[in-house]
Design a protein around this motif. Structure first.
Motif, PDB file in Angstrom:
ATOM      1  N   PRO A  58       0.800  -1.443  -0.016  1.00 37.32           N
ATOM      2  CA  PRO A  58       0.408  -0.036   0.178  1.00 37.32           C
ATOM      3  C   PRO A  58       0.597   0.929   0.187  1.00 37.32           C
ATOM      4  O   PRO A  58       1.960   1.157   0.984  1.00 37.32           O
ATOM      5  CB  PRO A  58      -1.121  -0.296   1.184  1.00 37.32           C
ATOM      6  N   ALA A  59       0.280   2.251  -0.664  1.00 40.24           N
ATOM      7  CA  ALA A  59       1.095   3.407  -0.379  1.00 40.24           C
ATOM      8  C   ALA A  59       0.724   4.319   0.597  1.00 40.24           C
ATOM      9  O   ALA A  59      -0.496   3.891   0.529  1.00 40.24           O
ATOM     10  CB  ALA A  59       0.444   4.281  -2.429  1.00 40.24           C
ATOM     11  N   VAL A  60       1.807   4.708   0.976  1.00 39.15           N
ATOM     12  CA  VAL A  60       1.053   5.601   2.288  1.00 39.15           C
ATOM     13  C   VAL A  60       1.277   7.176   1.948  1.00 39.15           C
ATOM     14  O   VAL A  60       1.885   8.178   1.411  1.00 39.15           O
ATOM     15  CB  VAL A  60       2.599   5.681   3.187  1.00 39.15           C
ATOM     16  N   LEU A  61       0.171   7.528   2.092  1.00 38.54           N
ATOM     17  CA  LEU A  61      -0.424   9.240   1.829  1.00 38.54           C
ATOM     18  C   LEU A  61      -0.871  10.275   2.408  1.00 38.54           C
ATOM     19  O   LEU A  61      -1.135   9.531   3.576  1.00 38.54           O
ATOM     20  CB  LEU A  61      -1.757   8.845   0.410  1.00 38.54           C
ATOM     21  N   PRO A  62      -0.262  11.180   2.407  1.00 37.27           N
ATOM     22  CA  PRO A  62      -0.497  12.270   3.413  1.00 37.27           C
ATOM     23  C   PRO A  62      -1.874  12.663   3.327  1.00 37.27           C
ATOM     24  O   PRO A  62      -2.788  12.778   2.244  1.00 37.27           O
ATOM     25  CB  PRO A  62       0.350  13.305   3.199  1.00 37.27           C
ATOM     26  N   LEU A  63      -2.936  12.840   4.524  1.00 43.20           N
ATOM     27  CA  LEU A  63      -3.865  13.395   4.725  1.00 43.20           C
ATOM     28  C   LEU A  63      -3.560  15.090   4.023  1.00 43.20           C
ATOM     29  O   LEU A  63      -3.332  15.526   5.704  1.00 43.20           O
ATOM     30  CB  LEU A  63      -4.687  13.568   5.891  1.00 43.20           C
ATOM     31  N   VAL A  64      -3.961  15.586   3.459  1.00 46.39           N
ATOM     32  CA  VAL A  64      -3.533  17.067   2.757  1.00 46.39           C
ATOM     33  C   VAL A  64      -5.150  17.754   2.658  1.00 46.39           C
ATOM     34  O   VAL A  64      -4.856  19.244   3.050  1.00 46.39           O
ATOM     35  CB  VAL A  64      -3.686  17.010   1.523  1.00 46.39           C
ATOM     36  N   ASP A  65      -6.299  17.643   3.712  1.00 46.02           N
ATOM     37  CA  ASP A  65      -7.434  18.183   4.052  1.00 46.02           C
ATOM     38  C   ASP A  65      -6.835  19.093   5.163  1.00 46.02           C
ATOM     39  O   ASP A  65      -6.028  18.945   5.898  1.00 46.02           O
ATOM     40  CB  ASP A  65      -8.733  17.510   4.252  1.00 46.02           C
ATOM     41  N   PHE A  66      -7.668  20.147   4.924  1.00 46.12           N
ATOM     42  CA  PHE A  66      -7.466  21.607   6.736  1.00 46.12           C
ATOM     43  C   PHE A  66      -8.697  21.738   6.182  1.00 46.12           C
ATOM     44  O   PHE A  66      -9.418  22.509   5.380  1.00 46.12           O
ATOM     45  CB  PHE A  66      -6.299  22.223   6.326  1.00 46.12           C
ATOM     46  N   THR A  67      -8.293  22.815   7.977  1.00 44.94           N
ATOM     47  CA  THR A  67     -10.282  23.911   7.583  1.00 44.94           C
ATOM     48  C   THR A  67      -9.191  25.088   7.351  1.00 44.94           C
ATOM     49  O   THR A  67      -7.737  25.356   7.933  1.00 44.94           O
ATOM     50  CB  THR A  67     -10.982  24.255   8.866  1.00 44.94           C
ATOM     51  N   PHE A  68      -9.757  26.182   6.998  1.00 40.34           N
ATOM     52  CA  PHE A  68      -9.548  27.537   6.756  1.00 40.34           C
ATOM     53  C   PHE A  68      -8.847  28.141   7.564  1.00 40.34           C
ATOM     54  O   PHE A  68      -8.078  28.741   7.945  1.00 40.34           O
ATOM     55  CB  PHE A  68     -10.621  28.219   5.752  1.00 40.34           C
ATOM     56  N   GLN A  69      -9.675  28.174   8.550  1.00 40.49           N
ATOM     57  CA  GLN A  69      -9.256  28.887  10.160  1.00 40.49           C
ATOM     58  C   GLN A  69      -7.824  28.276  10.221  1.00 40.49           C
ATOM     59  O   GLN A  69      -7.069  28.694  11.180  1.00 40.49           O
ATOM     60  CB  GLN A  69     -10.542  28.587  10.890  1.00 40.49           C
ATOM     61  N   GLN A  70      -7.734  27.031  10.508  1.00 40.18           N
ATOM     62  CA  GLN A  70      -6.664  26.546  11.162  1.00 40.18           C
ATOM     63  C   GLN A  70      -5.205  27.050   9.848  1.00 40.18           C
ATOM     64  O   GLN A  70      -4.436  27.175  10.999  1.00 40.18           O
ATOM     65  CB  GLN A  70      -6.397  24.747  11.126  1.00 40.18           C
ATOM     66  N   TRP A  71      -5.234  26.647   9.266  1.00 44.42           N
ATOM     67  CA  TRP A  71      -4.239  27.295   8.068  1.00 44.42           C
ATOM     68  C   TRP A  71      -4.294  28.861   8.004  1.00 44.42           C
ATOM     69  O   TRP A  71      -3.057  29.399   8.548  1.00 44.42           O
ATOM     70  CB  TRP A  71      -4.935  26.905   6.357  1.00 44.42           C
ATOM     71  N   LYS A  72      -4.897  29.810   7.960  1.00 47.45           N
ATOM     72  CA  LYS A  72      -4.575  31.179   8.140  1.00 47.45           C
ATOM     73  C   LYS A  72      -3.893  31.089   9.622  1.00 47.45           C
ATOM     74  O   LYS A  72      -3.632  32.540   9.700  1.00 47.45           O
ATOM     75  CB  LYS A  72      -5.747  31.627   7.787  1.00 47.45           C
ATOM     76  N   SER A  73      -3.696  30.549  10.714  1.00 50.08           N
ATOM     77  CA  SER A  73      -4.052  30.326  11.635  1.00 50.08           C
ATOM     78  C   SER A  73      -1.858  30.481  12.198  1.00 50.08           C
ATOM     79  O   SER A  73      -1.537  30.717  12.594  1.00 50.08           O
ATOM     80  CB  SER A  73      -4.542  30.157  13.431  1.00 50.08           C
ATOM     81  N   LYS A  74      -1.396  29.073  11.192  1.00 48.63           N
ATOM     82  CA  LYS A  74      -0.717  29.661  10.903  1.00 48.63           C
ATOM     83  C   LYS A  74       1.213  30.433  10.362  1.00 48.63           C
ATOM     84  O   LYS A  74       0.502  30.994   9.390  1.00 48.63           O
ATOM     85  CB  LYS A  74      -0.446  27.561  10.287  1.00 48.63           C
ATOM     86  N   SER A  75       1.874  29.639  10.555  1.00 44.97           N
ATOM     87  CA  SER A  75       3.058  30.835   9.821  1.00 44.97           C
ATOM     88  C   SER A  75       3.282  30.252   8.473  1.00 44.97           C
ATOM     89  O   SER A  75       3.294  29.016   8.259  1.00 44.97           O
ATOM     90  CB  SER A  75       4.328  30.884  11.239  1.00 44.97           C
TER      91      SER A  75
END
Length: 176
Positions: A58-75
């Motif tokens: 099996p291929a190990v794939l990243p979970l790339v979903d995110f919430t916009f609010q969490q994304w905006k809070s990151k540097s």
């Protein structure tokens, strides 16, 4: 003509010498749209290949979903590192799948996806806002998949999501 090489070359030609910050490449939103369309096209083309067998490993794939609010809070640096981790996992999955897919159509699409993802990986390593270099010691959230199409879906979601918003965030800071 590898399009990923064009991306990396154009980026490196537009990086300021005094500090690595994106300029015109990030400022032209048409470029990321081009890569989104290419990701969709690769996903569509692999779907048109003959029935690809399930992956033995099996291929190990990243979970790339995110919430916009969490994304905006990151540097921007945190976002960059997160995307690098996702790309590293995706590159490993694509490379592993290439060794398991004998179908010429599927192998060709995997090779193209690998080149594109690797270009983004190299590009994101060229700039940083913190001292030190990125180390491949991250452990992103992941899942195992046995379908080759899942690799393409994950890549498209990464380009359409995190990469697009990251480039948008960089453009708001860097483009005047």
């Amino acid at each position: 003509s590898p399009p990923g090489l064009l991306l990396l070359t154009s980026f490196l030609l537009h990086v300021k010498e005094d500090r690595a910050s994106p300029t015109r490449l990030v400022c032209d939103s048409r470029l990321i749209q081009k890569y989104i369309v290419e990701a969709k096209d690769m996903e569509k083309r692999v779907g048109q290949c003959q029935a690809l067998p399930a992956l033995r490993c099996p291929a190990v794939l990243p979970l790339v979903d995110f919430t916009f609010q969490q994304w905006k809070s990151k540097s921007n640096e945190t976002k960059r590192r997160e995307i690098l981790c996702d790309l590293a996992l995706l590159l490993g999955a694509a490379a592993g799948a290439q060794g398991q897919v004998s179908d010429e159509c599927g192998a060709r699409q995997l090779s193209q996806l690998y080149r594109h993802a690797n270009s983004f990986f190299l590009l994101l390593q060229t700039f940083s806002w913190e001292a030190g270099h990125w180390e491949p010691s991250c452990s992103p959230h992941s899942m195992e998949q046995t379908h080759v199409s899942s690799i393409f879906l994950t890549y498209r979601q990464l380009v359409q999501g995190k990469l697009r918003f990251f480039f948008y965030d960089l453009a708001t800071v860097s483009c005047k």
